[in-house]
Every structure is written in structure tokens, then in C-alpha cells.
Design an enzyme around this catalytic site. Structure first.
Site, PDB file in Angstrom:
ATOM      1  N   ARG A  97       0.856  -1.176   0.000  1.00 57.62           N
ATOM      2  CA  ARG A  97       0.000   0.000   0.000  1.00 57.62           C
ATOM      3  C   ARG A  97       0.900   1.237   0.000  1.00 57.62           C
ATOM      4  NH1 ARG A  97      -1.524   3.898   4.410  1.00 57.62           N
ATOM      5  NH2 ARG A  97      -3.288   4.952   3.517  1.00 57.62           N
ATOM      6  N   HIS A 142      -2.292  11.194   0.338  1.00 59.28           N
ATOM      7  CA  HIS A 142      -1.720  11.000   1.679  1.00 59.28           C
ATOM      8  C   HIS A 142      -0.989  12.301   2.037  1.00 59.28           C
ATOM      9  CE1 HIS A 142      -0.462   7.651   4.638  1.00 59.28           C
ATOM     10  NE2 HIS A 142      -0.063   8.789   5.167  1.00 59.28           N
ATOM     11  N   ASN A 320      -7.005   2.793   9.675  1.00 58.37           N
ATOM     12  CA  ASN A 320      -5.701   2.896  10.337  1.00 58.37           C
ATOM     13  C   ASN A 320      -5.962   2.796  11.836  1.00 58.37           C
ATOM     14  OD1 ASN A 320      -4.682   3.389   7.815  1.00 58.37           O
ATOM     15  ND2 ASN A 320      -4.154   5.542   8.184  1.00 58.37           N
ATOM     16  N   TYR A 322      -4.113   2.191  15.665  1.00 57.95           N
ATOM     17  CA  TYR A 322      -2.868   2.096  16.416  1.00 57.95           C
ATOM     18  C   TYR A 322      -3.074   1.973  17.924  1.00 57.95           C
ATOM     19  CZ  TYR A 322      -0.206   3.715  12.289  1.00 57.95           C
ATOM     20  OH  TYR A 322       0.372   3.834  11.047  1.00 57.95           O
TER      21      TYR A 322
HETATM   22  C1  NOJ Z   1      -0.906   7.518  10.173  1.00 62.73           C
HETATM   23  C2  NOJ Z   1      -0.419   8.178   8.923  1.00 62.73           C
HETATM   24  O1  NOJ Z   1      -1.241   7.817   7.860  1.00 62.73           O
HETATM   25  C3  NOJ Z   1       1.032   7.881   8.626  1.00 62.73           C
HETATM   26  O2  NOJ Z   1       1.434   8.730   7.596  1.00 62.73           O
HETATM   27  C4  NOJ Z   1       1.861   8.035   9.881  1.00 62.73           C
HETATM   28  O3  NOJ Z   1       3.222   7.938   9.636  1.00 62.73           O
HETATM   29  C5  NOJ Z   1       1.406   6.996  10.870  1.00 62.73           C
HETATM   30  N1  NOJ Z   1       0.021   7.240  11.217  1.00 62.73           N
HETATM   31  C6  NOJ Z   1       2.218   6.966  12.164  1.00 62.73           C
HETATM   32  O4  NOJ Z   1       2.042   8.159  12.842  1.00 62.73           O
END
Ligand code: NOJ
Length: 489
Positions: A97, A142, A320, A322
């Protein structure tokens, strides 16, 4: 033990999430990949006819990037893409990706004439991937907006951006869509709106009129996304046979008590993140909770807009994921920025008994909470009628520390544990009935971490910035290689 925490632990034990995860826990067609983005890795900012983006200016503005760095060269993927693709193949990933830099395709963003050198670069990347049997997953935006669009019309603040984005998207489908079957439009619109127009920590770095601009920028992103989806569905899909989605991000919010007001606060926080974008795209308007708190700061969708956003729906949700937080209701949350303040949700990282919600990674915002992944997936599935989901990013960072010997840095045991934990939760979500179809790790390489410059390392592969940008796979890369091999046994 705090009651809420006890319940979570019991759930985990009951589902034996802690046992070793295997590739075989996922359906054979489930795709594992690795993720990057154009500005963070390409470099070559003045090459191949590329125009400037808002991030070129932002990163060169004093005080914006903690280590005073920029991504003019970054990890030089622009010249080393072949080596990087070989690496992806060696590790056994079946998907990559990445994003297309808009100003490489249309240097001033206006869309009058495509830059053939930019097209050639991405053709090379795509062809090299396909030669190695790796499926390209391409993100159109992005964060690297052509600078001219910001300077001339105000970028995301002007509704005209919708037309320019549509022209850019159309050109990408036309040039690459014969080989690219997986598209996403915009990566983390929340971050773009809040970072770019509320806190000002991301390009274009505005916090001039956050209570208006944040929501206006987001509104235009929803329309731009929808315009691109509609072009794909009406003009390309039948011929090219691909699929298209949006990439949203969500920090899971777990109420820290059973009190109704805290439960509502948690729900509200998730709606402010996911619902801000997914409610309009699935139901035609913003969540009620947002409307109640933001009133007419939240723009209205006209009838024409509604037709656009509801017509030709997207094919999947890109996610996304985390981290997570414990939350509770607070009239004044003490948070910074209009978007955060208006939620009336306070966040914390400790349970009642003082235990942390998870270990902290290098970034202050990143606590390692694997179970939050499963919760976000389940939430999306329950709220939006079980759409297909591709996890587009998941990962953790280490602090750059030049005093630690290379061998030690490469043996990133914590990252291995991170991936085992989170991927096990994805497997569990699939068992829960969530339609997750793919997973990409962030990131292939250490790279330019936006306002943190090169102080944070998210890569599966270490990049030696002092020694010719050489690449060294970390233990986590090797873990993935073994994990992915498992499927072929
Ligand atoms: C989300 C973002 O899409 C990405 O560009 C970034 O590096 C990561 N989070 C980590 O912060």
C-alpha cells in the site's frame, strides 16, 4: 482489579486471544501487506517534473519539524524503489500500500496536463510489484497537496478542490487502473482537518479559525472522496473490475466506568472520529452527537451533495488503527484544539488501580492496546452494516537513539510482540463475524514521521541515515516472513 478491566481480561481469556497467532487463522484470500506514503519515503522532490506540495513548505518552515529535518531526500525510494520492492517480495508480503504524489502527476494541481515523468515513475513501481506477484493498494491522497492549489484557492477550504481532486483521481484511474485494482481516496481525513486547520501541527499549519475551517476542510474531503468514488464506479469499475474505499483512523475509546454519561462519552468520541466521515457516506449526514455540539459550524449537505455522497457507494472501509484510550465525560476536557474540546470527553491512560492501559511506544500518543483493534473493527461492522474492511495501517515506533548499537536496534522484540498481539485481535474480529479482508503493517521502512521528522522509527526495516540509507530488516520483518510462510505449509 477495576471492574471494567476485569471484564476485558475475562473476554480475552475466554477467547484465548493471547495464544500464538498463525497465518492459518486467516482465510487464504486474506491479504497481508506493508504500507508507506509518498512524501514520507520518496525524496526526489525536485526531480521528474514534480511540483511543490504543502508539506515541502511546511517542513522547511522553522520550528515545524522537531529535528529541523525535511523529506527532500528521505529514504530515497524515488531511486531505490526496485530494491524496496525486492525487499517486500523477500519478506513474503502479497500487497503493498503506497500513495501517489499528486504534484508528481499534476505539478500545480490544476489538472490541465499530466506530467508524463510522474506517470512513468508510478508505472515502474506498479509493474515491478506485479512482476513479483505483489498487489498494489494505491492511496490517492496522503497529505501532499499541490502547493499551488493551497496558494491559489485555499486548498481544502474551497469547494473547488472537489473538482480538482476528481480530475486527479480520474487521471490515476485512466493511467493505472488497468493494473491497480485496489484504490483508496483520502488517508485520514480527520488528521488532515485537525492537524492542518485546528492545531496547525500538520501542513498547511493553520489554526486561524479552527471552529470553522476544521469542519469545512473535512466537508470538502467527504465531497472530494465521493466525487472520485462516483467517477470510479460509473466510468471505470465495470471495465477495470477493482474496488475503492476511504481510509479513516480511530483511537478506540473505552468508557472508564459503567456510568451512563461515561458510556455516552465513549460512544461520542468514536462518532467524532469515525462517524464524522462514515455517517455521511453511509447515512447521508453527520452524526447527531456532532450536530448537537457543533451546531451550524458543521456544514450542511445540499441535496446535490447528498446525491453525490450516497450515489455509487464505496466498496470498503480502509482503517488505520494504532491505539486506545480510557475516557469519561467532562464539561471541560482540558484538551487542546476546537475539535477535541467540543467533544467534552476526557482521556486517560491508566485504569483505576493505576495500571497503564498499555505500554507506551515512542510517540506520546501511541499506547500499545491490542484489544482496541478488535473493538474498533466490531464497532464499524455493527454500525455500518458489516462492510468489507481493509486495515491499511497498524504499527508502532521506537525512538531514534544513535547511541544504541545497530544489532540491538534491529532486534525489535517489542514490535514483534506488538504485531503478534494486534494480529491475533484481527483474527478474533473475523471470528466475531467482522468482514476484514486485509491487513497492512505500518511501515515498510523507517521514514519521515511528519512533524517528528526522523526522531521516530516505525519501520519493519531499519534505514541507516548515516550510512548511505542502507536497509536492514529488523526482527519484526523476519517475524512477518516466518508468519507468512506458515500459510504455504
Ligand atoms: C498515520 C499516517 O497515515 C502515517 O502517515 C503516519 O506515519 C502513521 N500514522 C504513524 O504516525
Amino acid at each position: 482489579m477495576a471492574k471494567k478491566k476485569l471484564v476485558l481480561k475475562q473476554e480475552e481469556e475466554h477467547d484465548s486471544v493471547t495464544t500464538q497467532v498463525r497465518r492459518a487463522d486467516f482465510p487464504p484470500h486474506f491479504v497481508f501487506g506493508v504500507s508507506t506514503s509518498s512524501y514520507q519515503i520518496e525524496g526526489g522532490v525536485d526531480e521528474g517534473g514534480r511540483g511543490k506540495s504543502i508539506w515541502d513548505v511546511f517542513s522547511h518552515t522553522e520550528g515545524k519539524i522537531v529535528d529541523g529535518s525535511n523529506a527532500d531526500v528521505s529514504v530515497d525510494h524515488y531511486h531505490r524503489y526496485k530494491e524496496d520492492i525486492d525487499l517486500i517480495a523477500e519478506l513474503g508480503f502479497k500487497a503493498y500500500r503506497f500513495s501517489i504524489s499528486w504534484p508528481r502527476i499534476f505539478p500545480d494541481g490544476l489538472g490541465t496536463k499530466v506530467n508524463e515523468e510522474g506517470i512513468a515513475f508510478y508505472n515502474n513501481v506498479i509493474d515491478s510489484l506485479l512482476e513479483k506477484g505483489i498487489e498494489p493498494f494505491v492511496t490517492l491522497y496522503h497529505w501532499d497537496l499541490p502547493l499551488h492549489l493551497h496558494d491559489s484557492i485555499g486548498g481544502w477550504l474551497n469547494k473547488q478542490i472537489v473538482d480538482y481532486f476528481a480530475i486527479f483521481a480520474d487521471a490515476c484511474f485512466a493511467h493505472f487502473g488497468d493494473r491497480v485494482k485496489n484504490w483508496t481516496t483520502i488517508n485520514e481525513p480527520l488528521h488532515i482537518a485537525v492537524g492542518g486547520y485546528d492545531t496547525g501541527r500538520s501542513a498547511p499549519g493553520r489554526s486561524h479559525n479552527p471552529s470553522v475551517e476544521t469542519y469545512l476542510a473535512a466537508h470538502h474531503m467527504i465531497l472530494a472522496h465521493s466525487a472520485a468514488v462516483s467517477i470510479y464506479q460509473n466510468k471505470y469499475k465495470e471495465k477495470q473490475g477493482g474496488q475503492i474505499g476511504l481510509v479513516v483512523d480511530c483511537e478506540w475509546a473505552e468508557a472508564n466506568s459503567d456510568k451512563i454519561e461515561d458510556q455516552c462519552a465513549a460512544q461520542r468520541r468514536v462518532e467524532f472520529q469515525l462517524g464524522w466521515f462514515l455517517h455521511p457516506l453511509y447515512f447521508g449526514d453527520y452524526p447527531k452527537t456532532m450536530r448537537e455540539r457543533l451546531g451550524d459550524r458543521l456544514p450542511e449537505f445540499t441535496d446535490e451533495d447528498k446525491e453525490l455522497i450516497l450515489n455509487g457507494p464505496m466498496d470498503f472501509v480502509g482503517l488505520n488503527q494504532y491505539t486506545s484510550r480510557l475516557v469519561f465525560h467532562a464539561e471541560d476536557s482540558g484538551e487542546e484544539g476546537h475539535f477535541e474540546k467540543s467533544q467534552q470527553v476526557a482521556k486517560m491512560v491508566e485504569w483505576e488501580d493505576g495500571e497503564m492501559i498499555g505500554e507506551k511506544a515512542a510517540s506520546d500518543w501511541l499506547y500499545i492496546v491490542p484489544w482496541g483493534m478488535r473493538k474498533v473493527l466490531k464497532y464499524i461492522s455493527d454500525t455500518y452494516n458489516n462492510p468489507p474492511i481493509y486495515i491499511m495501517e497498524n504499527g508502532m515506533d521506537d525512538e531514534e537513539n544513535e547511541n544504541v548499537p545497530l544489532q540491538e536496534v534491529l532486534d525489535d522484540k517489542r514490535r514483534v510482540a506488538f504485531y503478534k498481539g494486534y494480529i491475533a485481535e484481527v483474527a478474533q474480529a473475523i471470528k466475531d463475524g467482522v468482514d476484514v479482508r486485509g491487513y497492512c503493517a505500518w511501515s515498510l521502512l523507517d521514514n519521515f514521521e511528519w512533524s517528528h521528522g526522523y526522531t521516530k522509527r516505525f519501520g519493519l526495516v531499519y534505514v541507516d541515515f548515516k550510512k548511505g540509507l542502507t536497509r536492514h530488516p529488523k526482527s519484526s520483518a523476519i517475524w512477518f516472513k516466518d508468519f507468512l510462510k506458515d500459510s504455504q505449509e
